[in-house]
Design an enzyme around this catalytic site. Structure first.
Site, PDB file in Angstrom:
ATOM      1  N   THR A 107      62.527 -14.425  14.941  1.00 28.08           N
ATOM      2  CA  THR A 107      62.811 -13.005  15.041  1.00 28.08           C
ATOM      3  C   THR A 107      63.912 -12.745  16.073  1.00 28.08           C
ATOM      4  OG1 THR A 107      60.556 -12.531  14.433  1.00 28.08           O
ATOM      5  CG2 THR A 107      61.605 -10.918  15.847  1.00 28.08           C
ATOM      6  N   THR A 117      58.471 -11.579  20.143  1.00 30.11           N
ATOM      7  CA  THR A 117      58.483 -12.503  19.003  1.00 30.11           C
ATOM      8  C   THR A 117      57.255 -13.395  19.100  1.00 30.11           C
ATOM      9  OG1 THR A 117      59.708 -14.243  17.841  1.00 30.11           O
ATOM     10  CG2 THR A 117      59.923 -14.209  20.232  1.00 30.11           C
ATOM     11  N   GLY A 118      56.754 -13.824  17.955  1.00 33.21           N
ATOM     12  CA  GLY A 118      55.584 -14.704  18.007  1.00 33.21           C
ATOM     13  C   GLY A 118      54.603 -14.347  16.918  1.00 33.21           C
TER      14      GLY A 118
HETATM   15  N1  ASP Z   1      56.538 -11.584  15.219  1.00 37.26           N
HETATM   16  C1  ASP Z   1      56.977 -11.878  13.884  1.00 37.26           C
HETATM   17  C2  ASP Z   1      55.892 -11.523  12.917  1.00 37.26           C
HETATM   18  O1  ASP Z   1      54.737 -11.786  13.199  1.00 37.26           O
HETATM   19  C3  ASP Z   1      57.349 -13.291  13.647  1.00 37.26           C
HETATM   20  C4  ASP Z   1      58.204 -13.964  14.691  1.00 37.26           C
HETATM   21  O2  ASP Z   1      58.451 -13.407  15.741  1.00 37.26           O
HETATM   22  O3  ASP Z   1      58.654 -15.096  14.437  1.00 37.26           O
HETATM   23  O4  ASP Z   1      56.197 -11.047  11.844  1.00 37.26           O
END
Ligand code: ASP
Length: 281
Positions: free
Chosen positions: A147, A198-199
C-alpha cells in the site's frame, strides 16, 4: 527511485507554498502510476481476477475526509477520494457508484486491462493454489511491496494524510481493508498528527489505529515515535496484526515504525532527505 520521485512531487508543492493536501495527493499520484506499488496501476488482484482499489484522504484543519472502496475504473483512486471529500456530501463511496461518481467528476477512467501486471497476476495464481489469504501476509506478497501513503505539513501549519491500495491478493466478497476507512488506515487532525497505515487491514480497523494514534498524541502528548511504535509493537503485533505506519505531527516530528521485515519509506524537509527499506538504515 520512485520514492524519491514521490518525495520530489510533494516537496515541490510545499516549497511553492502549496497545501499539505496537494502535497499528499501529488506524492500518491506518482506511486499510483508506478507498477511497483500495490496501488493504482500496480494493484493486486482479488480472487475473481479483478482489481478492486481503495483510497482515502483527510485534511487536518477541517477534518474533512473522502474515501473510495472497491473501485475498478478510476485511474487514480486518490483523486476519487479527494473528489468525494471536496465535491460530495459524503465521506465514503464504494463499487460501481464510486467509479460512476469519479467519471461524473471528470476524472480519468480506464479499462480494467490498465491495471494488469504479470507479477500481480502470478501472485494471485499462487495464492489461489494455497487456501485462504495468509493472515500473516495479507497481501500475499513480499511485505515490502505494499500500500502507498503520504503525510504532509504545510507552511500554514496544516496537516494532511492519504492512503491508496489494491488491498489483499486473493481477497473475496468485496472485502475492504483499513485503507478506505477514516480512522483506521488514515487520519489527520491539526491538533495532533497525520497518519497513514499499511498492513493487515482487519487489525488496523479493529484497533482504529490511525485515530488511536491521533488521540493519544492529542490527549497524552507524548513522544510521537514512542507512541506510534508502542501501538504497533506492544498492542497490534501481539494480537496478530503486522504492519506499519507513517506519522507526522504538528511540530514536524516524524515516525515510521513497522513490524514487518521492511517498509519502503521516506521523508523530506528543507535540507534533509531520507529513504529506506529495512530497519536499521
Ligand atoms: N492495509 C491494506 C489492506 O488491508 C493492505 C496493505 O497495506 O498491504 O487492504
Amino acid at each position: 527511485m520512485k520514492l524519491n520521485e514521490a518525495l520530489d512531487a510533494g516537496e515541490a508543492v510545499l516549497s511553492e507554498g502549496g497545501t499539505a493536501l496537494d502535497a499528499v495527493t501529488r506524492s500518491i499520484l506518482v506511486l499510483e502510476d508506478s507498477p511497483l506499488f500495490n496501488a493504482g496501476k500496480g494493484s493486486v488482484f482479488a480472487h475473481d481476477g479483478t482489481n478492486q482499489m481503495d483510497a482515502s484522504i483527510m485534511e487536518g484543519k477541517t477534518l474533512m475526509a473522502g474515501a473510495v472502496g472497491g473501485v475498478r475504473h478510476v485511474r487514480n483512486p486518490i483523486l476519487a477520494a479527494r473528489a468525494v471529500m471536496e465535491q460530495s456530501d459524503h465521506v465514503l463511496l464504494t463499487g460501481e457508484g464510486a467509479d460512476q461518481f469519479a467519471a461524473e467528476m471528470g476524472l480519468d477512467t480506464v479499462g480494467t486491462e490498465y491495471f494488469f501486471t504479470q507479477r500481480r497476476w502470478d501472485a494471485l495464481m499462487k495464492a489461489r493454489k494455497q487456501s485462504a489469504p495468509d493472515p500473516g501476509n495479507p497481501s500475499g506478497q513480499d511485505r515490502k511491496f505494499g500500500t502507498v501513503g503520504a503525510v504532509a505539513l504545510d507552511r500554514a501549519g496544516n496537516l494532511a494524510a492519504g492512503t491508496s491500495t489494491g488491498g489483499m491478493t486473493n481477497k473475496k466478497w468485496n472485502r475492504l481493508g483499513d485503507s478506505p476507512i477514516i480512522g483506521a488506515g488514515t487520519y489527520a487532525d491539526n491538533r495532533s498528527c497525520a497518519v497513514s497505515c499499511t498492513g493487515h487491514g482487519e487489525y488496523f480497523i479493529r484497533y482504529a489505529v490511525a485515530h488511536e494514534l491521533v488521540s493519544r498524541m492529542r490527549y497524552i502528548q507524548g513522544d510521537l515515535d514512542q507512541t506510534a511504535t508502542s501501538l504497533l509493537r506492544d498492542e497490534l503485533f501481539p494480537a496478530g496484526g503486522t504492519g506499519g505506519l507513517i506519522a507526522l505531527d504538528k511540530n514536524g516530528n516524524i515516525s515510521m515504525p513497522f513490524t514487518t521485515e521492511g517498509m519502503y519509506r521516506g521523508m523530506t524537509r528543507p535540507g534533509k532527505r531520507f529513504v529506506a527499506i529495512y530497519l536499521n538504515e
